[in-house]
Scaffold this motif. Structure first.
Motif, PDB file in Angstrom:
ATOM      1  N   MET A 299     -34.775  22.212  20.140  1.00 44.74           N
ATOM      2  CA  MET A 299     -34.039  21.879  19.282  1.00 44.74           C
ATOM      3  C   MET A 299     -34.302  21.660  18.334  1.00 44.74           C
ATOM      4  O   MET A 299     -35.312  21.015  17.675  1.00 44.74           O
ATOM      5  N   GLY A 300     -33.726  22.090  17.272  1.00 47.83           N
ATOM      6  CA  GLY A 300     -33.968  22.474  15.340  1.00 47.83           C
ATOM      7  C   GLY A 300     -33.123  20.840  14.908  1.00 47.83           C
ATOM      8  O   GLY A 300     -32.391  20.545  15.593  1.00 47.83           O
ATOM      9  N   ASN A 301     -34.127  21.016  13.705  1.00 48.16           N
ATOM     10  CA  ASN A 301     -34.108  20.007  12.354  1.00 48.16           C
ATOM     11  C   ASN A 301     -32.276  20.212  12.606  1.00 48.16           C
ATOM     12  O   ASN A 301     -31.355  19.062  12.620  1.00 48.16           O
ATOM     13  N   ALA A 302     -32.111  21.078  12.468  1.00 47.79           N
ATOM     14  CA  ALA A 302     -30.252  20.876  11.773  1.00 47.79           C
ATOM     15  C   ALA A 302     -29.324  20.873  12.936  1.00 47.79           C
ATOM     16  O   ALA A 302     -28.556  20.350  12.808  1.00 47.79           O
ATOM     17  N   GLU A 303     -29.736  21.427  14.095  1.00 48.78           N
ATOM     18  CA  GLU A 303     -29.212  20.860  15.311  1.00 48.78           C
ATOM     19  C   GLU A 303     -28.556  19.310  15.461  1.00 48.78           C
ATOM     20  O   GLU A 303     -27.547  18.928  16.288  1.00 48.78           O
ATOM     21  N   ILE A 304     -29.308  18.846  15.437  1.00 50.26           N
ATOM     22  CA  ILE A 304     -30.071  17.034  15.326  1.00 50.26           C
ATOM     23  C   ILE A 304     -29.196  16.679  14.557  1.00 50.26           C
ATOM     24  O   ILE A 304     -28.465  15.380  14.636  1.00 50.26           O
ATOM     25  N   TRP A 305     -29.019  17.198  12.996  1.00 48.62           N
ATOM     26  CA  TRP A 305     -28.833  16.583  11.799  1.00 48.62           C
ATOM     27  C   TRP A 305     -26.480  17.255  12.782  1.00 48.62           C
ATOM     28  O   TRP A 305     -26.230  15.822  12.004  1.00 48.62           O
ATOM     29  N   MET A 306     -26.448  18.030  12.630  1.00 48.58           N
ATOM     30  CA  MET A 306     -25.136  18.168  13.495  1.00 48.58           C
ATOM     31  C   MET A 306     -25.046  17.423  14.856  1.00 48.58           C
ATOM     32  O   MET A 306     -23.762  17.147  14.607  1.00 48.58           O
ATOM     33  N   MET A 307     -25.825  16.730  15.322  1.00 45.69           N
ATOM     34  CA  MET A 307     -25.078  16.627  16.559  1.00 45.69           C
ATOM     35  C   MET A 307     -25.258  14.631  15.576  1.00 45.69           C
ATOM     36  O   MET A 307     -23.920  14.461  16.375  1.00 45.69           O
ATOM     37  N   ILE A 308     -25.792  14.084  15.471  1.00 45.39           N
ATOM     38  CA  ILE A 308     -25.652  12.950  14.972  1.00 45.39           C
ATOM     39  C   ILE A 308     -24.674  13.064  13.932  1.00 45.39           C
ATOM     40  O   ILE A 308     -23.683  12.024  13.710  1.00 45.39           O
ATOM     41  N   VAL A 309     -23.833  13.980  12.636  1.00 47.19           N
ATOM     42  CA  VAL A 309     -22.428  13.723  11.897  1.00 47.19           C
ATOM     43  C   VAL A 309     -21.616  14.077  13.129  1.00 47.19           C
ATOM     44  O   VAL A 309     -20.560  13.235  12.815  1.00 47.19           O
ATOM     45  N   GLY A 310     -21.836  14.395  14.078  1.00 54.27           N
ATOM     46  CA  GLY A 310     -20.942  15.172  15.293  1.00 54.27           C
ATOM     47  C   GLY A 310     -20.147  13.452  15.943  1.00 54.27           C
ATOM     48  O   GLY A 310     -18.594  13.203  16.301  1.00 54.27           O
ATOM     49  N   VAL A 311     -21.439  12.729  16.642  1.00 55.00           N
ATOM     50  CA  VAL A 311     -20.808  11.587  16.699  1.00 55.00           C
ATOM     51  C   VAL A 311     -20.572  10.924  16.036  1.00 55.00           C
ATOM     52  O   VAL A 311     -19.656   9.789  15.844  1.00 55.00           O
ATOM     53  N   SER A 312     -21.560  10.593  14.929  1.00 53.82           N
ATOM     54  CA  SER A 312     -20.463   9.692  13.480  1.00 53.82           C
ATOM     55  C   SER A 312     -18.794   9.799  14.027  1.00 53.82           C
ATOM     56  O   SER A 312     -17.956   8.615  13.677  1.00 53.82           O
TER      57      SER A 312
END
Length: 109
Positions: A1-14
């Motif tokens: 899992m890439g860095n961009a995917e992690i940030w997208m997941m954090i923003v989505g969950v938020s």
């Protein structure tokens, strides 16, 4: 899992977490509610807190436990007394933590 995917997941969950909190406030802030409804709604938070506390104290292992071996029940009694007498979160937490420490370290039942 890439860095961009992690940030997208954090923003989505938020977003998913904050929308149910903001939308009702934004929608209902335009209305004026009757005093009876306001008073009734004021009891919801204490009722939920009492239900969660009762569940934690009386059903610690998934089964209702009123026995003398229920550590949580023994710790709850002095803690609730201190909470009612002092109305201080600090002294209430101090009492609860201290009683649990004493029970776990000095009493085997």
């Amino acid at each position: 899992m890439g860095n961009a995917e992690i940030w997208m997941m954090i923003v989505g969950v938020s977003i998913v977490s904050i929308l149910p909190r903001i939308l009702p406030v934004a929608f209902f802030s335009r209305f004026t509610f009757p005093e009876v409804l306001k008073e009734w709604l004021s009891y919801i938070a204490p009722a939920v807190l009492a239900a969660l506390t009762a569940l934690s104290v009386l059903v610690p292992q998934g089964v209702i436990d009123f026995s003398l071996k229920n550590h949580y029940l023994w710790a709850f009694i002095p803690t609730i007394i201190v909470a009612v007498k002092t109305r201080s979160l600090f002294f209430t937490l101090l009492t609860g933590i201290s009683v649990m420490a004493i029970i776990y370290n000095f009493f085997i039942f």
